[in-house]
Design a protein around this motif. Structure first.
Motif, mmCIF file in Angstrom:
data_model
loop_
_atom_site.group_PDB
_atom_site.id
_atom_site.type_symbol
_atom_site.label_atom_id
_atom_site.label_comp_id
_atom_site.label_asym_id
_atom_site.label_seq_id
_atom_site.Cartn_x
_atom_site.Cartn_y
_atom_site.Cartn_z
ATOM 1 N N ASP A 161 -2.166 7.954 11.113
ATOM 2 C CA ASP A 161 -2.582 6.561 10.941
ATOM 3 C C ASP A 161 -1.547 5.771 10.147
ATOM 4 O O ASP A 161 -1.793 5.379 9.000
ATOM 5 C CB ASP A 161 -3.945 6.520 10.232
ATOM 6 C CG ASP A 161 -4.551 5.126 10.214
ATOM 7 O OD1 ASP A 161 -4.020 4.234 10.907
ATOM 8 O OD2 ASP A 161 -5.557 4.929 9.500
ATOM 9 N N GLN B 28 -3.066 12.020 7.030
ATOM 10 C CA GLN B 28 -3.330 10.587 7.161
ATOM 11 C C GLN B 28 -2.092 9.838 7.624
ATOM 12 O O GLN B 28 -2.161 9.009 8.542
ATOM 13 C CB GLN B 28 -3.807 10.005 5.830
ATOM 14 C CG GLN B 28 -4.048 8.485 5.884
ATOM 15 C CD GLN B 28 -4.486 7.906 4.559
ATOM 16 O OE1 GLN B 28 -5.007 8.623 3.700
ATOM 17 N NE2 GLN B 28 -4.279 6.618 4.363
ATOM 18 N N ARG C 179 0.848 -1.196 0.000
ATOM 19 C CA ARG C 179 0.000 0.000 0.000
ATOM 20 C C ARG C 179 0.884 1.248 0.000
ATOM 21 O O ARG C 179 1.653 1.466 0.925
ATOM 22 C CB ARG C 179 -0.899 -0.007 1.232
ATOM 23 C CG ARG C 179 -1.830 -1.225 1.322
ATOM 24 C CD ARG C 179 -2.376 -1.370 2.724
ATOM 25 N NE ARG C 179 -1.291 -1.499 3.691
ATOM 26 C CZ ARG C 179 -1.416 -1.244 5.003
ATOM 27 N NH1 ARG C 179 -2.577 -0.822 5.490
ATOM 28 N NH2 ARG C 179 -0.388 -1.391 5.816
ATOM 29 N N SER D 56 -2.267 2.605 8.025
ATOM 30 C CA SER D 56 -3.054 2.686 6.791
ATOM 31 C C SER D 56 -2.198 2.628 5.522
ATOM 32 O O SER D 56 -2.738 2.639 4.421
ATOM 33 C CB SER D 56 -3.889 3.964 6.779
ATOM 34 O OG SER D 56 -3.055 5.123 6.678
ATOM 35 N N SER E 94 -2.604 5.069 -3.447
ATOM 36 C CA SER E 94 -3.628 5.951 -2.882
ATOM 37 C C SER E 94 -3.139 7.387 -2.979
ATOM 38 O O SER E 94 -2.554 7.923 -2.042
ATOM 39 C CB SER E 94 -3.913 5.577 -1.424
ATOM 40 O OG SER E 94 -4.429 4.268 -1.326
#
Length: 437
Positions: free
Chosen positions: A95, A91, A54, A98, A81
């Protein structure tokens, strides 16, 4: 090369992955051979379940062509992303679970490190570390280069013995040095007479009365503030003791000046993405604006003569950072290191060169570029043939010389690095007032 699970728990065997051709004209046959010779970094791949990496970042590097090529070369699944600068920084800092890798700019490092959102990267696991040039490792691309005000990336690269970030070399780093560039502004030479690089082209042009109502600025507070500061200073409206470390008094003075311009209708507005900046100039709404290199390349591909200026005051430089999430461990961490090594393996650096960006170990990417491409993008020589951008459209016509010259020349002329000010929150409030005025 990949690592595939055997029938024994926890056991793995190495298998050689078939190289893929980059698929860009005949000269890339040489590049494909280079890929085969290199062998891509090892990853752990469980039976019937390739890991999914990710990657959180911006549209600048999170491009679909890059994602697909990395998946083919590494044998893993990759999720991109992309988002706005402020959005993804928030973000990432709040986090870390994530994402696995974070791609943005060096001015985000202080925030991420202080939030414990990223972990140190082991340079012994970076296959091409020794090839990375002195721009990132020591701050100057050549002995005569200007260091530039603000947070030159080398100041934040190494993890020091006390856990802070600093310039003293160590075995651990805060980010992978990869994409970087020297930014300025773009102008439509069909409207604004073309200037002379490093002599007449000036940040002050952004505040020239003749461009009233047709000027745009990037809506990124830690970037746009320097574009405005360079413009104000070059117009002789104020001076900074150290632009990369503005005081509150200087911030107040700067925004008082640009707010006056804003109220008089000087600025058409602010843009929030590269496509937005392209649209503003392509539509004729603006004739000069803060700009990133891919926008200038795209506009030229559309037949709009956009000149990417080489300001006499120096460039505002940025350095891309690829950071490893503090929450990423095990198989995901292996995949992350594989992807980091892939970025410095040659093909990605050649791809992003076609949108005007540089890579930290450029010689490895040279094998994936034609001689004409290398001469134009890196050596500062006239293009000897039509050259495509990353979208495949011709963005450079024969005889064209890249404004600002060679890679070395551009990075010898730096004014300031993108930097998060010590009074960032204060400057952010001022920026919001400017945007809303």
């Amino acid at each position: 090369m990949s690592i595939t699970a055997t029938n024994k728990p926890g056991a793995y065997v190495q298998t050689q992955a078939a190289p893929t051709q980059p698929g860009r004209r005949g000269f890339l046959k040489q590049g494909a051979a280079t890929v085969a010779a290199l062998g891509f970094p090892s990853i752990i791949k469980a039976v019937n379940r390739p890991p999914t990496l990710r990657v959180l970042g911006t549209h600048v590097t999170l491009q679909e062509v890059l994602r697909q090529q990395a998946e083919r070369d590494l044998g893993i699944q990759i999720e991109f992303s992309p988002g706005g600068d402020a959005e993804i920084l928030l973000q990432a800092s709040t986090d870390p679970a994530s994402f696995d890798l974070y791609e943005q700019w060096s001015n985000s490092l202080k925030v991420l490190w202080q939030a414990n959102a990223i972990q140190p990267i082991d340079i012994n696991r970076l296959r091409y570390w020794d090839e990375i040039n002195d721009l990132t490792k020591r701050g100057r691309i050549s002995p005569k280069a200007r260091l530039g005000s603000g947070d030159a990336p080398y100041k934040l690269l190494y993890v020091q013995a006390d856990g802070r970030l600093g310039p003293q070399p160590s075995e651990a780093i805060s980010f992978l040095p990869y994409v970087h560039n020297a930014d300025s502004f773009g102008y439509n030479s069909a409207i604004i007479p073309r200037g002379t690089p490093y002599e007449t082209e000036s940040w002050g042009w952004l505040l020239e009365p003749t461009h009233l109502g047709r000027v745009a600025i990037t809506n990124e507070p830690s970037i746009g503030i320097y574009d405005l500061a360079l413009a104000v200073q070059s117009q002789g409206l104020m001076e900074f003791a150290d632009m990369g470390a503005m005081s509150r008094v200087e911030i107040d003075q700067l925004f008082a000046i640009v707010m006056d311009f804003k109220r008089r209708g000087h600025f058409r507005g602010v843009w929030t993405s590269v496509p937005h900046s392209i649209e503003l100039m392509a539509s004729g709404e603006v004739v000069i604006e803060s700009m990133f290199s891919p926008a200038a390349s795209s506009l030229n591909g559309m037949g709009i003569p956009c000149i990417y200026a080489a300001p006499k005051e120096g460039y505002r430089a940025w350095h891309g950072v690829m950071c490893l999430s503090s929450a990423t461990q095990g198989e995901q961490q292996e995949a992350a290191y594989a992807y980091m090594n892939w970025w410095l393996s040659g093909w990605p650096g050649a791809f992003i060169a076609r949108q005007g960006y540089y890579i930290s170990n450029p010689q490895r990417s040279r094998a994936f570029m034609s001689q004409a491409e290398w001469d134009y993008w890196y050596a500062g020589q006239p293009a000897t043939e039509p050259l495509p951008g990353t979208d495949g459209r011709v963005s450079v016509q024969p005889g064209t010389v890249r404004n600002g010259g060679s890679y070395q020349t551009r990075f010898e002329n730096l004014a300031v690095w993108n930097t998060v000010l010590d009074d960032y929150e204060y400057s952010l409030n001022k920026w919001r007032e400017f945007v809303l005025a």
